[in-house]
Design an enzyme around this catalytic site. Structure first.
Site, PDB file in Angstrom:
ATOM      1  N   TYR A 144      14.743  -4.548  -1.481  1.00 13.15           N
ATOM      2  CA  TYR A 144      13.493  -4.373  -0.739  1.00 13.15           C
ATOM      3  C   TYR A 144      12.535  -5.483  -1.136  1.00 13.15           C
ATOM      4  O   TYR A 144      12.371  -5.778  -2.319  1.00 13.15           O
ATOM      5  CB  TYR A 144      12.881  -3.007  -1.082  1.00 13.15           C
ATOM      6  CG  TYR A 144      11.555  -2.731  -0.394  1.00 13.15           C
ATOM      7  CD1 TYR A 144      11.488  -2.561   0.989  1.00 13.15           C
ATOM      8  CD2 TYR A 144      10.372  -2.632  -1.132  1.00 13.15           C
ATOM      9  CE1 TYR A 144      10.271  -2.298   1.619  1.00 13.15           C
ATOM     10  CE2 TYR A 144       9.161  -2.364  -0.512  1.00 13.15           C
ATOM     11  CZ  TYR A 144       9.109  -2.200   0.868  1.00 13.15           C
ATOM     12  OH  TYR A 144       7.915  -1.940   1.477  1.00 13.15           O
ATOM     13  N   ASP A 239      12.663 -12.132  -6.451  1.00 16.93           N
ATOM     14  CA  ASP A 239      11.612 -11.158  -6.207  1.00 16.93           C
ATOM     15  C   ASP A 239      11.508 -10.296  -7.460  1.00 16.93           C
ATOM     16  O   ASP A 239      12.293  -9.366  -7.665  1.00 16.93           O
ATOM     17  CB  ASP A 239      11.933 -10.313  -4.971  1.00 16.93           C
ATOM     18  CG  ASP A 239      10.833  -9.286  -4.690  1.00 16.93           C
ATOM     19  OD1 ASP A 239       9.943  -9.130  -5.544  1.00 16.93           O
ATOM     20  OD2 ASP A 239      10.882  -8.651  -3.622  1.00 16.93           O
ATOM     21  N   LYS A 267       2.867  -5.432  -8.762  1.00 22.14           N
ATOM     22  CA  LYS A 267       2.935  -4.228  -9.603  1.00 22.14           C
ATOM     23  C   LYS A 267       2.282  -4.434 -10.978  1.00 22.14           C
ATOM     24  O   LYS A 267       1.065  -4.399 -11.052  1.00 22.14           O
ATOM     25  CB  LYS A 267       4.375  -3.726  -9.670  1.00 22.14           C
ATOM     26  CG  LYS A 267       4.847  -3.335  -8.247  1.00 22.14           C
ATOM     27  CD  LYS A 267       6.089  -2.483  -8.143  1.00 22.14           C
ATOM     28  CE  LYS A 267       6.210  -1.965  -6.708  1.00 22.14           C
ATOM     29  NZ  LYS A 267       7.428  -2.293  -6.007  1.00 22.14           N
TER      30      LYS A 267
HETATM   31  C1  LIG Z   1       7.285  -2.914  -4.544  1.00 23.55           C
HETATM   32  C2  LIG Z   1       8.070  -4.100  -4.188  1.00 23.55           C
HETATM   33  C3  LIG Z   1       7.654  -5.002  -3.199  1.00 23.55           C
HETATM   34  C4  LIG Z   1       6.450  -4.733  -2.327  1.00 23.55           C
HETATM   35  O1  LIG Z   1       5.260  -4.717  -3.050  1.00 23.55           O
HETATM   36  P1  LIG Z   1       3.982  -3.975  -2.386  1.00 23.55           P
HETATM   37  O2  LIG Z   1       2.896  -4.230  -3.372  1.00 23.55           O
HETATM   38  O3  LIG Z   1       4.367  -2.552  -2.229  1.00 23.55           O
HETATM   39  O4  LIG Z   1       3.739  -4.636  -1.080  1.00 23.55           O
HETATM   40  C5  LIG Z   1       8.381  -6.153  -3.004  1.00 23.55           C
HETATM   41  N1  LIG Z   1       9.490  -6.399  -3.729  1.00 23.55           N
HETATM   42  C6  LIG Z   1       9.928  -5.563  -4.673  1.00 23.55           C
HETATM   43  C7  LIG Z   1      11.141  -5.903  -5.462  1.00 23.55           C
HETATM   44  C8  LIG Z   1       9.243  -4.373  -4.933  1.00 23.55           C
HETATM   45  O5  LIG Z   1       9.721  -3.526  -5.848  1.00 23.55           O
END
Ligand SMILES: *Cc1c(COP(=O)(O)O)cnc(C)c1O
Length: 424
Positions: A144, A239, A267
């Site tokens: 994701y 990511d 995060k």
């Molecule tokens: C949570 C997450 C996102 C998205 O971040 P948001 O702040 O919710 O937009 C993107 N990549 C990874 C791996 C994530 O865990």
């Protein structure tokens, strides 16, 4: 357990907020029942509107590595509030957090702050396309990367199938530019390069997949991606929105010793406030406007409150022993859960990287989304509901990672393990 207040709020909210929530997983659709509406949190604990107490293993889906209500973070926030909540002008604090990020995350020579992980990945993708003059992006099934149009695509049946959108509203012509490979499958990935040898701008990957539970990379997978990128002039984007500053001070790139061209963060770096960031090679980042002509902007980017909470959080995480302590409690919990299931004669496997982990009800290791989907989902939901009754708040989906904070001490881990025992 009574959820009268939560039920009342939830039922009214459904008429004003789509599904009653501002992010889908919070609605408890995959586990059923009413989501506890939370009112406050302290340390490892949260309380809902009916006064029920839970050990929090959601931790806002990852940001709260210091638990709820850390005194130093609160102090930093209070003082930021006194000075002004937003200016739309550059501030000293943005330099401080940029220095901290670049110091800790070696591949990040320059960094741009945004407001969410979603913004970080979509900006990194735009930069990769601009820098390479190519259109296509490879992502992995089950990873994701936020809700940007280019990333709302999982796999077609075969590796060479062009991406089909997961959501109405994503133009097919855009989704087709997203190619999907199986996680941990280099052959599948390299077949995409054979099909599109000169048009792959970037591979984007969660170096430890945390959005299909927790699936670590098999040995050689990330190095193989690095090699494929190098031989095709493609950029490698890690990511690390979830893993950054969570699994190690420098994120997973520090553990796997593979250098991506760009890294997305979010995060943990906001200390519980909305933030995201992307950074990497100087020659790439200098193409972002106004240094270069790849446009990307934000009214609240570098927001003083988010920067204050994030800077203080990173500062605390930089103190000796923090990640070692997290590792110790997470290991005790993971081993304890597997032992407890074994004692009850139930198959279970906890996959873990530092203080993030996931419980799969299976006895074989899980390497990709197909194997995740083959685990026992119905029993998992029963377990989730029972844990909730016993005061442990787990993420409401078998595909979400569980988190520990520095506040999850020995007594808290024991409390979780006792709840596991009573839930079986
Ligand atoms: C949570 C997450 C996102 C998205 O971040 P948001 O702040 O919710 O937009 C993107 N990549 C990874 C791996 C994530 O865990």
């Amino acid at each position: 357990m009574r959820l009268d207040q939560s039920e009342a709020i939830f039922s009214r909210a459904q008429s004003l907020i789509p599904g009653g929530v501002n992010s889908p997983v919070r609605a408890y659709s995959s586990v059923g029942g009413t989501p506890p509406h939370l009112k406050n949190g302290q340390g490892p604990l949260v309380w809902d509107e009916d006064g029920n107490e839970y050990v929090d293993m959601v931790l806002s889906y990852g940001p709260l590595i210091l638990g709820h209500g850390n005194e130093e973070v609160k102090e930093a926030l209070h003082s930021a509030v006194e000075s002004g909540t937003t200016f739309g002008a550059p501030t000293r604090g943005e330099l401080t957090i940029a220095e901290l990020i670049c110091e800790r995350v070696a591949p990040v020579e320059m960094v741009r702050l945004v407001n969410s992980g979603t913004e970080a990945t979509l900006s990194a993708a735009r930069l990769a396309r601009a820098a390479t003059g190519r259109n296509r992006i490879i992502k992995f099934n089950g990873c994701y990367h936020g809700h940007g149009d280019s990333f709302l695509v999982r796999a077609g049946s075969g590796g060479l199938t062009l991406g089909a959108p997961d959501s109405p509203g994503v133009p097919k012509s855009l989704a087709e530019l997203t190619l999907v490979a199986e996680y941990n499958d280099l052959e599948d990935t390299s077949s995409l390069f054979k099909a599109h040898p000169d048009d792959i701008a970037a591979i984007i990957v969660e170096p430890v997949a945390g959005n299909m539970g927790l699936v670590p990379p098999v040995p050689g997978f990330l190095q193989g991606l690095r090699d494929l990128c190098d031989s095709h002039g493609t950029l490698l984007i890690f990511d690390e929105v979830m893993t950054g500053f969570r699994v190690a001070a420098g994120g997973y790139q520090e553990i796997c010793k593979i250098t991506p061209d760009l890294i997305c963060m979010g995060k943990v770096i906001g200390g519980g406030l909305p933030i995201g960031a992307y950074g990497g090679r100087r020659d790439l980042m200098n193409q972002i406007s106004p240094a270069g002509d790849v446009y990307q902007a934000g009214t609240l980017s570098g927001n003083p409150l988010a920067v204050a909470a994030g800077t203080k959080t990173l500062e605390i995480l930089g103190r000796p022993g923090v990640y070692e302590a997290l590792e110790e409690s997470a290991q005790r919990l993971a081993v304890g859960i597997e032992k407890t299931f074994a004692r009850h004669g139930r198959p279970a496997r906890v996959q873990r990287q530092g203080s993030m982990m996931c419980l799969y009800l299976t006895d074989a290791p899980v390497h990709n989304l197909d194997e995740v989907s083959a685990t026992d989902r119905d029993s998992w939901i029963g377990f989730f509901r029972s844990m909730l009754e016993h005061g442990i708040l787990l993420p409401p989906s078998p595909y979400e990672a569980w988190f520990l904070s520095t506040e999850h001490d020995d007594a808290t881990v024991t409390r979780i393990l006792e709840a596991v025992d009573r839930s079986l």
